[in-house]
Design a protein around this motif. Structure first.
Motif, PDB file in Angstrom:
ATOM      1  N   LYS A 343       0.659  -1.174  -0.205  1.00 47.91           N
ATOM      2  CA  LYS A 343      -0.060   0.105   0.389  1.00 47.91           C
ATOM      3  C   LYS A 343       0.663   0.978  -0.269  1.00 47.91           C
ATOM      4  CE  LYS A 343      -3.733  -1.759   2.400  1.00 47.91           C
ATOM      5  NZ  LYS A 343      -4.028  -1.814   3.465  1.00 47.91           N
ATOM      6  N   LYS A 344       1.538   1.192   0.853  1.00 49.97           N
ATOM      7  CA  LYS A 344       2.781   2.325   0.508  1.00 49.97           C
ATOM      8  C   LYS A 344       4.015   2.761  -1.096  1.00 49.97           C
ATOM      9  CE  LYS A 344       4.309   2.059   5.098  1.00 49.97           C
ATOM     10  NZ  LYS A 344       5.208   1.158   6.449  1.00 49.97           N
ATOM     11  N   LEU A 345       3.549   2.342  -0.928  1.00 52.28           N
ATOM     12  CA  LEU A 345       4.586   1.684  -2.649  1.00 52.28           C
ATOM     13  C   LEU A 345       3.275   2.533  -3.342  1.00 52.28           C
ATOM     14  CD1 LEU A 345       6.637  -2.129  -3.439  1.00 52.28           C
ATOM     15  CD2 LEU A 345       7.258   0.082  -2.350  1.00 52.28           C
ATOM     16  N   VAL A 346       2.508   1.810  -3.186  1.00 46.19           N
ATOM     17  CA  VAL A 346       1.001   2.519  -4.253  1.00 46.19           C
ATOM     18  C   VAL A 346       0.730   4.070  -4.262  1.00 46.19           C
ATOM     19  CG1 VAL A 346      -1.707   2.597  -4.796  1.00 46.19           C
ATOM     20  CG2 VAL A 346      -0.234   0.160  -4.433  1.00 46.19           C
ATOM     21  N   ASN A 347       1.716   4.202  -2.955  1.00 48.87           N
ATOM     22  CA  ASN A 347       1.351   6.014  -2.352  1.00 48.87           C
ATOM     23  C   ASN A 347       1.933   6.252  -2.900  1.00 48.87           C
ATOM     24  OD1 ASN A 347      -1.158   5.933  -1.573  1.00 48.87           O
ATOM     25  ND2 ASN A 347      -1.057   4.870  -0.146  1.00 48.87           N
ATOM     26  N   GLN A 348       3.112   6.155  -3.972  1.00 47.59           N
ATOM     27  CA  GLN A 348       4.855   6.703  -4.134  1.00 47.59           C
ATOM     28  C   GLN A 348       4.582   7.504  -5.302  1.00 47.59           C
ATOM     29  OE1 GLN A 348       8.214   4.446  -4.069  1.00 47.59           O
ATOM     30  NE2 GLN A 348       8.238   5.106  -1.226  1.00 47.59           N
ATOM     31  N   PRO A 349       4.884   7.943  -5.695  1.00 49.63           N
ATOM     32  CA  PRO A 349       4.072   9.411  -7.240  1.00 49.63           C
ATOM     33  C   PRO A 349       4.673   8.718  -8.086  1.00 49.63           C
ATOM     34  CG  PRO A 349       6.125  10.849  -5.565  1.00 49.63           C
ATOM     35  CD  PRO A 349       5.286   9.739  -4.565  1.00 49.63           C
ATOM     36  N   GLU A 350       5.871   7.940  -7.363  1.00 49.42           N
ATOM     37  CA  GLU A 350       6.509   7.102  -9.289  1.00 49.42           C
ATOM     38  C   GLU A 350       5.870   5.750  -9.552  1.00 49.42           C
ATOM     39  OE1 GLU A 350       8.219   7.570  -6.110  1.00 49.42           O
ATOM     40  OE2 GLU A 350       9.816   9.576  -6.536  1.00 49.42           O
ATOM     41  N   PHE A 351       5.379   5.656  -8.765  1.00 46.83           N
ATOM     42  CA  PHE A 351       4.998   4.444  -8.843  1.00 46.83           C
ATOM     43  C   PHE A 351       3.957   3.549  -9.951  1.00 46.83           C
ATOM     44  CE2 PHE A 351       1.627   0.440  -7.472  1.00 46.83           C
ATOM     45  CZ  PHE A 351       2.867  -0.537  -7.701  1.00 46.83           C
ATOM     46  N   LYS A 352       3.988   3.072 -10.488  1.00 50.80           N
ATOM     47  CA  LYS A 352       3.121   3.050 -12.506  1.00 50.80           C
ATOM     48  C   LYS A 352       2.418   1.513 -12.537  1.00 50.80           C
ATOM     49  CE  LYS A 352       5.414   6.516 -14.267  1.00 50.80           C
ATOM     50  NZ  LYS A 352       4.615   7.637 -14.244  1.00 50.80           N
ATOM     51  N   GLY A 353       2.110   0.828 -11.115  1.00 51.73           N
ATOM     52  CA  GLY A 353       0.783  -0.013 -11.048  1.00 51.73           C
ATOM     53  C   GLY A 353       2.162  -1.044 -10.378  1.00 51.73           C
ATOM     54  N   TYR A 354       3.010  -1.567 -11.054  1.00 53.49           N
ATOM     55  CA  TYR A 354       3.938  -2.697 -10.386  1.00 53.49           C
ATOM     56  C   TYR A 354       4.753  -3.177  -9.858  1.00 53.49           C
ATOM     57  CZ  TYR A 354       1.864  -2.642 -16.064  1.00 53.49           C
ATOM     58  OH  TYR A 354       1.454  -2.565 -17.027  1.00 53.49           O
ATOM     59  N   ILE A 355       4.597  -3.990  -8.897  1.00 52.69           N
ATOM     60  CA  ILE A 355       5.305  -4.406  -8.121  1.00 52.69           C
ATOM     61  C   ILE A 355       6.605  -5.142  -8.713  1.00 52.69           C
ATOM     62  CG2 ILE A 355       5.719  -5.875  -5.665  1.00 52.69           C
ATOM     63  CD1 ILE A 355       3.227  -4.140  -5.505  1.00 52.69           C
ATOM     64  N   HIS A 356       7.249  -5.377  -9.147  1.00 50.15           N
ATOM     65  CA  HIS A 356       8.505  -6.042  -9.375  1.00 50.15           C
ATOM     66  C   HIS A 356       8.924  -7.078  -9.070  1.00 50.15           C
ATOM     67  CE1 HIS A 356      10.231  -1.850 -10.382  1.00 50.15           C
ATOM     68  NE2 HIS A 356       9.084  -1.746 -11.343  1.00 50.15           N
TER      69      HIS A 356
END
Length: 613
Positions: A343-356
């Motif tokens: 959820k924290k990753l989703v809120n990062q501005p650079e996040f494009k929807g993909y968890i590597h």
């Protein structure tokens, strides 16, 4: 103590926090990236969480002492690490050529740290602050804690604790150990830290005499292992077999004029709640702002949208040093903690929807191999998966799949990849293997899945501690059938290793023929590097498998290694002459020509300028 936005790196940052002194100063060979994939960030924040003030000095200029003085003198000591990689692996290729880029430095610039920074930094600190304790940690110190073979110097080096002149060394994943040590150092003269698990120290003969003989194993002394490769192999065997927190004993390695190196047993595995607490600390998941002008730190891009789910590995690959560093008992985080991080990753501005990636050393290991392992440790004289899966192994993928499902269903997430590696022999041992592969193919693979068969030769695979090639072929068939049934075009990409101990030139030719027959073109090849701490490195140096005492063929010359590497990519025009030489040398001239079974044509292909470069 309240956690700072970033661990301070200057007097000004300390002042902004209202800190007038530091308890510990961590000196690292890496740039400071505040992300849980970087050891310096974890250790600093764990100490701060436990009430200690910590500052970081990154990549100090070892030729200028002022860099080491900029945060003043710490109350309790300096923590020294080379960084996330052994410095020599970071600096040099398998051919001992200097690398051009350092992903852990600002802008990828090479040359901002010395070779063996663990040694160099310690020596500078001891010169400037002779009364302050120096505590070594990180992968370089951990895997060089005993006398060891150094590939780059081609000789046996003493323990880095002995060689550096540091006071103490913490090995493995040291979150528990560093807090225990810090609390003891805080007591001053009343502190007693020499019983801390995960700790190495240098003792006198009198101190050794106070230890319980039943809990001690003496290793051959340094001078003996330098003289005799058989003795070296035996020393490593003893070290390797005692790296378990439940039954491992105190190991002692004598040094003629320097005293006795003492390794306490490893720290106990983290409980799920302890693991969660560490990764829930307020990491910024960014490099420190001072690197913005350089374009940041390249290594962050590999992990910025990845999540660590586990640590430890019972896979038993002999070329991997995880047994000596993280251990064989797998520890994992809770699903809830991982979902919160996503959820924290989703809120990062650079996040494009993909968890590597969601994983660790092996993505589908999310707990102990069996019920016994969690309470009594890993078996001393047998492996969990090699040469066949143990009858007590409990292959379960329930938690693995539950985590993936929970994360991929979060709002804002388009796809969750699994890139840290699937152990396919473990997956095949699960009765639900068809369903598992189907779910992975549907939701967690995009075009290709990377797996690591490494070789095809029985002898080589045995030396590697890897499963038989038939296991790979069974998984490959299941994977391809599943993708066809789902109407997906997704491929299996094998990782292969050249020149591992046990691999003859004939074995390399057979591997090339196998690749040709199966229409597999491998883009990346890992040439075996004898890194400190691995069983394969002992084979490389001694020509002996330390666990069996049997002799092992070792390809050592750079030319022989180049021949084996070229054969894996026989189809590249620039490899033509090396492949031809190898085929003639092994009596396989029938593989040179224009027939369908030939590896290379009779005449060399033309190489354009781009291919040549």
């Amino acid at each position: 103590m309240q956690q700072p936005e970033f661990v301070p790196m200057s007097k000004e940052e300390m002042s902004n926090l209202g800190w007038h002194y530091l308890d510990f100063i961590l000196i690292t060979g890496d740039a400071y990236v505040d992300h849980p994939s970087f050891g310096s960030a974890i250790i600093s924040r764990v100490l701060i969480e436990n009430g200690f003030k910590v500052g970081i000095i990154d990549q100090p200029n070892w030729k200028k002492k002022d860099d080491f003085k900029k945060l003043g003198a710490p109350r309790f000591g300096f923590l020294v690490t080379a960084g996330n990689l052994d410095s020599m692996v970071n600096h040099y290729t398998a051919a001992k050529k200097r690398r051009k880029r350092d992903a852990y430095s600002p802008g990828g610039k090479m040359g901002l740290r010395p070779d063996y920074p663990t040694l160099v930094y310690t020596q500078v600190i001891k010169e400037i602050f002779p009364d302050k304790k120096v505590i070594l940690g990180g992968i370089e110190a951990s895997l060089r804690r005993f006398a060891h073979y150094d590939f780059w110097q081609d000789k046996i080096l003493p323990s880095f604790l002995i060689l550096s002149g540091a006071d103490l060394l913490l090995y493995g994943m040291a979150e528990k150990s560093i807090v225990e040590l810090a609390l003891e150092l805080k007591k001053g003269s009343k502190g007693n830290y020499k019983n801390i698990r995960g700790l190495c120290y240098v003792a006198s003969k009198e101190e050794i005499g106070t230890l319980d003989p039943k809990n001690v194993i003496f290793l051959p002394d340094y001078e003996s292992i330098c003289r005799d490769k058989l003795v070296y192999a035996e020393a490593f065997r003893k070290q390797y077999l005692e790296q378990d927190p439940f039954w491992g004993k105190i190991l002692i390695q004598p040094y003629r004029d320097k005293g006795f190196l003492v390794q306490n047993p490893p720290a106990f595995p983290l409980k799920e709640t302890e693991f969660d607490q560490i990764y829930e600390l307020p990491f910024q998941r960014k490099w420190h702002p001072i690197y913005d002008k350089d374009g940041g730190v390249p290594a962050l891009s590999e992990v910025i949208f990845s999540i660590t789910a586990n640590r430890g590995c019972y896979g038993g690959c002999n070329f991997c040093a995880l047994t000596m560093h993280q251990g064989r008992i797998v520890q994992s985080r809770s699903k809830e903690s991982i979902v919160e991080e996503a959820k924290k990753l989703v809120n990062q501005p650079e996040f494009k929807g993909y968890i590597h990636d969601i994983g660790g050393p092996t993505a589908n290991f999310l707990g102990p191999a069996c019920s016994k392992q969690a309470v009594a440790g890993a078996c001393k004289n047998r492996q969990c998966l090699f040469p066949e899966p143990c009858e007590h192994l409990k292959p379960r993928h329930d938690k693995f799949l539950e985590i993936l499902r929970s994360v991929r269903n979060l709002k804002g997430i388009k796809k969750v990849f699994v890139r840290s590696g699937i152990r396919y022999d473990y997956l095949l041992a699960d009765r639900e293997r068809e369903k598992i592969v189907e779910e992975l193919c549907k939701h967690h693979i995009s075009g290709q899945l990377k797996v690591a068969p490494e070789h095809i030769s029985k002898v080589v695979l045995y030396c590697m501690g890897k499963p038989a090639i038939e296991q790979f072929e069974e998984f490959k068939q299941l994977y391809e059938l599943t993708n066809r049934r789902l109407g997906l075009k997704q491929y299996l990409v094998p990782y292969l290793m050249s020149s591992h101990p046990g691999s003859t030139l004939e074995d390399a030719v057979k591997l090339a023929v196998y690749l040709k027959k199966n229409k597999m073109k491998v883009e990346q090849v890992q040439d075996f590097i004898p890194t400190p701490g691995s069983l394969s490195t002992t084979m490389y140096y001694t020509g002996i498998n330390p666990l069996t005492g049997k002799k092992v063929y070792v390809p050592k010359s750079m030319h022989d290694k180049a021949l084996q590497r070229a054969l894996i990519q026989y189809w590249l025009p620039q490899n033509y002459h090396l492949v031809k030489e190898a085929l003639i040398k092994t009596g396989h001239s029938e593989l040179i020509g224009n027939g369908p079974g030939c590896l290379i044509p009779a005449k060399p292909p033309k190489i354009d300028i781009q291919q040549r470069s």
